[in-house]
Design a protein around this motif. Structure first.
Motif, PDB file in Angstrom:
ATOM      1  N   GLY A   1       1.367 -11.563  -2.972  1.00  0.00           N
ATOM      2  CA  GLY A   1       2.140 -11.593  -1.732  1.00  0.00           C
ATOM      3  C   GLY A   1       2.237 -10.271  -1.026  1.00  0.00           C
ATOM      4  O   GLY A   1       2.982 -10.142  -0.066  1.00  0.00           O
ATOM      5  N   HIS A   2       1.495  -9.266  -1.478  1.00  0.00           N
ATOM      6  CA  HIS A   2       1.559  -7.933  -0.892  1.00  0.00           C
ATOM      7  C   HIS A   2       0.192  -7.468  -0.429  1.00  0.00           C
ATOM      8  O   HIS A   2      -0.811  -7.680  -1.110  1.00  0.00           O
ATOM      9  CB  HIS A   2       2.122  -6.924  -1.905  1.00  0.00           C
ATOM     10  CG  HIS A   2       3.511  -7.254  -2.347  1.00  0.00           C
ATOM     11  ND1 HIS A   2       4.630  -6.726  -1.761  1.00  0.00           N
ATOM     12  CD2 HIS A   2       3.961  -8.089  -3.324  1.00  0.00           C
ATOM     13  CE1 HIS A   2       5.709  -7.203  -2.349  1.00  0.00           C
ATOM     14  NE2 HIS A   2       5.326  -8.041  -3.304  1.00  0.00           N
ATOM     15  N   ARG A   3       0.145  -6.861   0.730  1.00  0.00           N
ATOM     16  CA  ARG A   3      -1.098  -6.268   1.201  1.00  0.00           C
ATOM     17  C   ARG A   3      -1.504  -5.136   0.262  1.00  0.00           C
ATOM     18  O   ARG A   3      -0.690  -4.295  -0.109  1.00  0.00           O
ATOM     19  CB  ARG A   3      -0.925  -5.738   2.621  1.00  0.00           C
ATOM     20  CG  ARG A   3      -0.929  -6.823   3.687  1.00  0.00           C
ATOM     21  CD  ARG A   3      -2.283  -7.514   3.745  1.00  0.00           C
ATOM     22  NE  ARG A   3      -2.313  -8.567   4.737  1.00  0.00           N
ATOM     23  CZ  ARG A   3      -2.818  -8.417   5.958  1.00  0.00           C
ATOM     24  NH1 ARG A   3      -3.328  -7.239   6.309  1.00  0.00           N
ATOM     25  NH2 ARG A   3      -2.827  -9.409   6.805  1.00  0.00           N
ATOM     26  N   ALA A   4      -2.781  -5.125  -0.092  1.00  0.00           N
ATOM     27  CA  ALA A   4      -3.275  -4.137  -1.046  1.00  0.00           C
ATOM     28  C   ALA A   4      -4.175  -3.130  -0.367  1.00  0.00           C
ATOM     29  O   ALA A   4      -4.849  -3.423   0.624  1.00  0.00           O
ATOM     30  CB  ALA A   4      -4.040  -4.833  -2.173  1.00  0.00           C
ATOM     31  N   SER A   5      -4.177  -1.916  -0.884  1.00  0.00           N
ATOM     32  CA  SER A   5      -5.119  -0.882  -0.480  1.00  0.00           C
ATOM     33  C   SER A   5      -5.696  -0.272  -1.746  1.00  0.00           C
ATOM     34  O   SER A   5      -5.162  -0.468  -2.843  1.00  0.00           O
ATOM     35  CB  SER A   5      -4.441   0.177   0.390  1.00  0.00           C
ATOM     36  OG  SER A   5      -3.330   0.750  -0.277  1.00  0.00           O
ATOM     37  N   PHE A   6      -6.806   0.474  -1.602  1.00  0.00           N
ATOM     38  CA  PHE A   6      -7.576   0.865  -2.773  1.00  0.00           C
ATOM     39  C   PHE A   6      -8.157   2.264  -2.629  1.00  0.00           C
ATOM     40  O   PHE A   6      -8.383   2.748  -1.529  1.00  0.00           O
ATOM     41  CB  PHE A   6      -8.762  -0.096  -2.986  1.00  0.00           C
ATOM     42  CG  PHE A   6      -8.412  -1.544  -2.924  1.00  0.00           C
ATOM     43  CD1 PHE A   6      -8.072  -2.236  -4.059  1.00  0.00           C
ATOM     44  CD2 PHE A   6      -8.427  -2.224  -1.709  1.00  0.00           C
ATOM     45  CE1 PHE A   6      -7.740  -3.590  -4.013  1.00  0.00           C
ATOM     46  CE2 PHE A   6      -8.099  -3.562  -1.640  1.00  0.00           C
ATOM     47  CZ  PHE A   6      -7.755  -4.250  -2.800  1.00  0.00           C
ATOM     48  N   ILE A   7      -8.417   2.893  -3.772  1.00  0.00           N
ATOM     49  CA  ILE A   7      -9.266   4.079  -3.840  1.00  0.00           C
ATOM     50  C   ILE A   7     -10.619   3.618  -4.373  1.00  0.00           C
ATOM     51  O   ILE A   7     -10.707   3.121  -5.501  1.00  0.00           O
ATOM     52  CB  ILE A   7      -8.685   5.171  -4.760  1.00  0.00           C
ATOM     53  CG1 ILE A   7      -7.295   5.613  -4.286  1.00  0.00           C
ATOM     54  CG2 ILE A   7      -9.649   6.355  -4.840  1.00  0.00           C
ATOM     55  CD1 ILE A   7      -7.291   6.400  -3.007  1.00  0.00           C
ATOM     56  N   VAL A   8     -11.663   3.766  -3.571  1.00  0.00           N
ATOM     57  CA  VAL A   8     -12.996   3.295  -3.940  1.00  0.00           C
ATOM     58  C   VAL A   8     -13.940   4.483  -4.076  1.00  0.00           C
ATOM     59  O   VAL A   8     -14.165   5.208  -3.103  1.00  0.00           O
ATOM     60  CB  VAL A   8     -13.555   2.320  -2.894  1.00  0.00           C
ATOM     61  CG1 VAL A   8     -14.937   1.822  -3.312  1.00  0.00           C
ATOM     62  CG2 VAL A   8     -12.607   1.150  -2.687  1.00  0.00           C
ATOM     63  N   PRO A   9     -14.517   4.731  -5.241  1.00  0.00           N
ATOM     64  CA  PRO A   9     -15.528   5.783  -5.369  1.00  0.00           C
ATOM     65  C   PRO A   9     -16.796   5.419  -4.597  1.00  0.00           C
ATOM     66  O   PRO A   9     -17.270   4.287  -4.668  1.00  0.00           O
ATOM     67  CB  PRO A   9     -15.800   5.840  -6.877  1.00  0.00           C
ATOM     68  CG  PRO A   9     -14.609   5.188  -7.519  1.00  0.00           C
ATOM     69  CD  PRO A   9     -14.172   4.137  -6.553  1.00  0.00           C
TER      70      PRO A   9
END
Length: 299
Positions: free
Chosen positions: A207-215
């Motif tokens: 239920g939460h918008r996600a963000s990421f660290i992508v190599p």
């Protein structure tokens, strides 16, 4: 502080970079489309080791006698903010502002994640994870850049609104998530080591918008850069475009694994609030999945 040579070596990490009109850049440190920009970033690192620049680029000695680069300081006073600003101004002036994202930018991004977690009173483990990543940036000099997470133009035109987002969640596990999709244009992806992908990417978890660290070098990641800036073969005729081409680009992700400690969350989106009744939640506390070890709010 690592050297320019250390930075060059870090870019020989097997990354897949395609430059439109040029083809594959097998080694961005040597390819004609990317080599000059790599050298400018390498100079940025090396200036911190140059005695003529250290008074400006290094903070005063700390309690251990070490001098931290202003680029990686976690500021706690107005004087420290002034010191950071002066170092940014001087290094930016060298390229007439054409280099918009130096490695110093990564520290600011990581500080944003940390500050948001602290401001919203996230749990101590969550704050510790944000602190740990910022300290990794400061300790290693790792180059982090930013992508808001918007979809490429073609995806935004699709008939089904559910297909207009940049990324989709393939699967979850106890170790992390696997994501797939194509991210819109952002700055210096061919030269960075990590990309912070913002919550505009469209993925929701619990239920939460996600963000990421992508190599950039992660298996399944391909970086597609625009054409090189218009330039004359003689670098003296077009010195800016020859030396300062950040090569904005897209990232295409084909089942890329992201560990939970590199997944960050925002408050529920409007759709999630309507669906799950989580209105009033100002952090992940109370609405988070128990299996998620990271619950940080990105402003």
């Amino acid at each position: 502080m690592r050297t320019g040579a250390d930075y060059r070596q870090a870019l020989r990490d097997g990354r897949k970079v395609w430059v439109m009109g040029e083809g594959w850049a097998e080694d961005v440190t040597a390819h004609p489309a990317t080599r000059a920009m790599v050298e400018e970033y390498a100079l940025w690192y090396d200036r911190h080791l140059d005695g003529a620049w250290q008074k400006l680029l290094l903070a005063p000695s700390n309690a251990d006698g070490a001098r931290i680069p202003w680029a990686y300081v976690l500021p706690r006073s107005a004087d420290e903010l002034i010191g950071m600003g002066r170092s940014f101004a001087k290094t930016t002036f060298l390229s007439a502002g054409n280099i918009t994202h130096t490695p110093a930018y990564g520290n600011l991004i990581a500080m944003g994640v940390l500050t948001a977690a602290q401001t919203l009173n996230a749990s101590q483990p969550h704050i510790a994870e944000a602190m740990s990543y910022r300290e990794l940036i400061a300790r290693s000099g790792r180059f982090l850049t930013y992508c808001g997470g918007a979809a490429i133009i073609g995806q935004r035109m699709r008939q089904d609104p559910r297909d207009r987002v940049a990324l989709k969640l393939v699967r979850e596990s106890d170790a992390g998530v696997v994501i797939r999709g194509r991210l819109g244009m952002h700055t210096s992806p061919a030269y960075a080591e990590d990309v912070y992908v913002g919550a505009m990417c469209g993925i929701e978890i619990g239920g939460h918008r996600a963000s990421f660290i992508v190599p950039v070098s992660a298996p399944g990641v391909t970086t597609l850069c625009r054409k090189v800036a218009v330039r004359d073969a003689n670098p003296f005729v077009s010195p800016l475009s020859n030396r300062y081409d950040e090569l904005d680009g897209q990232m295409w992700l084909d089942d890329v694994f992201i560990p939970w400690e590199r997944v960050f969350f925002v408050d529920p989106s409007a759709e999630a609030i309507a669906r799950d009744g989580c209105a009033g939640t100002t952090s992940m506390v109370g609405c988070q999945r128990r299996s998620l070890p990271s619950a940080l709010h990105w402003l």
